[in-house]
Design a protein around this motif. Structure first.
Motif, PDB file in Angstrom:
ATOM      1  N   UNK A  24       7.993   9.279   9.473  1.00  0.00           N
ATOM      2  CA  UNK A  24       9.100   9.399   8.524  1.00  0.00           C
ATOM      3  C   UNK A  24      10.435   9.519   9.239  1.00  0.00           C
ATOM      4  N   UNK A  25      10.416  10.121  10.432  1.00  0.00           N
ATOM      5  CA  UNK A  25      11.650  10.248  11.208  1.00  0.00           C
ATOM      6  C   UNK A  25      12.214   8.866  11.560  1.00  0.00           C
ATOM      7  N   UNK A  26      11.319   7.879  11.707  1.00  0.00           N
ATOM      8  CA  UNK A  26      11.746   6.517  12.005  1.00  0.00           C
ATOM      9  C   UNK A  26      12.074   5.723  10.742  1.00  0.00           C
ATOM     10  N   UNK A  27      11.898   6.334   9.583  1.00  0.00           N
ATOM     11  CA  UNK A  27      12.164   5.630   8.334  1.00  0.00           C
ATOM     12  C   UNK A  27      10.957   4.886   7.784  1.00  0.00           C
ATOM     13  N   UNK A  28       9.807   5.003   8.422  1.00  0.00           N
ATOM     14  CA  UNK A  28       8.598   4.318   7.958  1.00  0.00           C
ATOM     15  C   UNK A  28       7.902   5.206   6.943  1.00  0.00           C
ATOM     16  N   UNK A  29       7.974   4.825   5.667  1.00  0.00           N
ATOM     17  CA  UNK A  29       7.366   5.616   4.612  1.00  0.00           C
ATOM     18  C   UNK A  29       6.508   4.744   3.698  1.00  0.00           C
ATOM     19  N   UNK A  30       5.342   4.333   4.188  1.00  0.00           N
ATOM     20  CA  UNK A  30       4.451   3.570   3.315  1.00  0.00           C
ATOM     21  C   UNK A  30       3.872   4.491   2.240  1.00  0.00           C
ATOM     22  N   UNK A  31       3.381   3.895   1.185  1.00  0.00           N
ATOM     23  CA  UNK A  31       2.648   4.656   0.189  1.00  0.00           C
ATOM     24  C   UNK A  31       1.269   4.927   0.778  1.00  0.00           C
ATOM     25  N   UNK A  32       0.914   6.203   0.931  1.00  0.00           N
ATOM     26  CA  UNK A  32      -0.374   6.584   1.521  1.00  0.00           C
ATOM     27  C   UNK A  32      -1.219   7.216   0.425  1.00  0.00           C
ATOM     28  N   UNK A  33      -2.378   6.607   0.189  1.00  0.00           N
ATOM     29  CA  UNK A  33      -3.228   7.059  -0.905  1.00  0.00           C
ATOM     30  C   UNK A  33      -4.614   7.433  -0.401  1.00  0.00           C
ATOM     31  N   UNK A  34      -5.194   8.423  -1.044  1.00  0.00           N
ATOM     32  CA  UNK A  34      -6.506   8.913  -0.666  1.00  0.00           C
ATOM     33  C   UNK A  34      -7.537   8.455  -1.702  1.00  0.00           C
ATOM     34  N   UNK A  35      -8.485   7.653  -1.259  1.00  0.00           N
ATOM     35  CA  UNK A  35      -9.558   7.166  -2.126  1.00  0.00           C
ATOM     36  C   UNK A  35     -10.779   8.058  -1.908  1.00  0.00           C
ATOM     37  N   UNK A  36     -10.692   9.289  -2.420  1.00  0.00           N
ATOM     38  CA  UNK A  36     -11.739  10.295  -2.183  1.00  0.00           C
ATOM     39  C   UNK A  36     -13.116   9.826  -2.629  1.00  0.00           C
ATOM     40  N   UNK A  37     -13.185   9.136  -3.741  1.00  0.00           N
ATOM     41  CA  UNK A  37     -14.475   8.699  -4.278  1.00  0.00           C
ATOM     42  C   UNK A  37     -14.934   7.377  -3.669  1.00  0.00           C
ATOM     43  N   UNK A  38     -14.016   6.663  -3.008  1.00  0.00           N
ATOM     44  CA  UNK A  38     -14.358   5.364  -2.428  1.00  0.00           C
ATOM     45  C   UNK A  38     -14.402   4.247  -3.450  1.00  0.00           C
ATOM     46  N   UNK A  39     -13.903   4.486  -4.654  1.00  0.00           N
ATOM     47  CA  UNK A  39     -14.007   3.489  -5.724  1.00  0.00           C
ATOM     48  C   UNK A  39     -13.214   2.213  -5.427  1.00  0.00           C
ATOM     49  N   UNK A  40     -12.003   2.349  -4.924  1.00  0.00           N
ATOM     50  CA  UNK A  40     -11.198   1.161  -4.614  1.00  0.00           C
ATOM     51  C   UNK A  40     -11.770   0.456  -3.388  1.00  0.00           C
ATOM     52  N   UNK A  41     -12.190   1.234  -2.411  1.00  0.00           N
ATOM     53  CA  UNK A  41     -12.809   0.667  -1.207  1.00  0.00           C
ATOM     54  C   UNK A  41     -14.036  -0.154  -1.585  1.00  0.00           C
ATOM     55  N   UNK A  42     -14.862   0.377  -2.468  1.00  0.00           N
ATOM     56  CA  UNK A  42     -16.053  -0.348  -2.930  1.00  0.00           C
ATOM     57  C   UNK A  42     -15.672  -1.559  -3.764  1.00  0.00           C
ATOM     58  N   UNK A  43     -14.691  -1.394  -4.648  1.00  0.00           N
ATOM     59  CA  UNK A  43     -14.288  -2.463  -5.554  1.00  0.00           C
ATOM     60  C   UNK A  43     -13.827  -3.712  -4.800  1.00  0.00           C
ATOM     61  N   UNK A  44     -13.177  -3.524  -3.656  1.00  0.00           N
ATOM     62  CA  UNK A  44     -12.688  -4.660  -2.874  1.00  0.00           C
ATOM     63  C   UNK A  44     -13.556  -4.942  -1.652  1.00  0.00           C
ATOM     64  N   UNK A  45     -14.775  -4.388  -1.667  1.00  0.00           N
ATOM     65  CA  UNK A  45     -15.782  -4.685  -0.653  1.00  0.00           C
ATOM     66  C   UNK A  45     -15.272  -4.461   0.773  1.00  0.00           C
ATOM     67  N   UNK A  46     -14.648  -3.321   0.993  1.00  0.00           N
ATOM     68  CA  UNK A  46     -14.108  -2.985   2.308  1.00  0.00           C
ATOM     69  C   UNK A  46     -15.225  -2.346   3.125  1.00  0.00           C
ATOM     70  N   UNK A  47     -15.571  -2.996   4.225  1.00  0.00           N
ATOM     71  CA  UNK A  47     -16.664  -2.507   5.068  1.00  0.00           C
ATOM     72  C   UNK A  47     -16.195  -2.109   6.464  1.00  0.00           C
ATOM     73  N   UNK A  48     -15.048  -2.632   6.902  1.00  0.00           N
ATOM     74  CA  UNK A  48     -14.542  -2.353   8.247  1.00  0.00           C
ATOM     75  C   UNK A  48     -13.162  -1.719   8.161  1.00  0.00           C
ATOM     76  N   UNK A  49     -12.818  -1.005   9.212  1.00  0.00           N
ATOM     77  CA  UNK A  49     -11.522  -0.356   9.263  1.00  0.00           C
ATOM     78  C   UNK A  49     -10.867  -0.670  10.606  1.00  0.00           C
TER      79      UNK A  49
END
Length: 172
Positions: free
Chosen positions: A109-134
């Motif tokens: 944030x000090x550099x001005x980089x402020x992406x929207x950071x979201x927590x997918x606690x249940x993994x529902x969005x990760x599963x919905x878009x078939x995300x298997x790798x990080x």
């Protein structure tokens, strides 16, 4: 003997037609557009955020910010000042500790980089878009169509090239 050769030609022709048909179906399936639907996740403060893609977006799925994720986020941080008006940056993870992740992003944030950071606690969005790798990065146009999906770290040059193409398609 002539009848056998004729039958063999028909069999070969049928096989070739089947191969062409199946290949065409495979190509068609890979060209199908995937559209990001509206979804809701919590930010790192626990506040529910409705995500509705309205402008070109870089959406990255991470897993607790390990080395590859850290490298990708550093690249985003470097190009953010160049494209932040035109491109939305969203980072989604199933973070073990939102506080730990929040602490890592405080320095950005000090550099001005402020992406929207979201927590997918249940993994529902990760599963919905078939995300298997990080990390997995999706480049999305303003209509919510995924135009690029990659599971490798995008270099600054490759990412800027993708963003340039994305923005030029938006103008056309």
């Amino acid at each position: 003997m002539g009848d056998n050769m004729l039958k063999n030609k028909y069999i070969v022709a049928a096989i070739i037609i089947m191969i062409l048909f199946l290949n065409g179906c495979r190509n068609q399936a890979s060209e199908e557009q995937v559209i990001i639907e509206t979804f809701t996740l919590s930010d790192l403060n626990g506040q529910e955020i409705l995500v509705d893609i309205e402008k070109p977006t870089i959406l990255t799925f991470v897993d607790n910010i390990k080395d590859e994720e850290q490298a990708q986020i550093s690249i985003f941080r470097n190009i953010y000042p160049l494209v932040s008006e035109e491109i939305e940056f969203i980072i989604i993870g199933s973070f073990e500790s939102a506080k730990q992740i929040s602490t890592k992003f405080e320095a950005y944030k000090e550099d001005g980089f402020e992406p929207l950071i979201l927590n997918d606690e249940t993994g529902s969005v990760i599963k919905n878009y078939n995300i298997k790798n990080s990390p997995t990065t999706l480049i999305i146009d303003r209509e919510g169509v995924i135009i690029k999906r990659t599971t490798e770290v995008l270099t600054e040059d490759r990412l800027l090239d993708q963003i340039e193409r994305l923005l030029s398609e938006q103008i056309a």
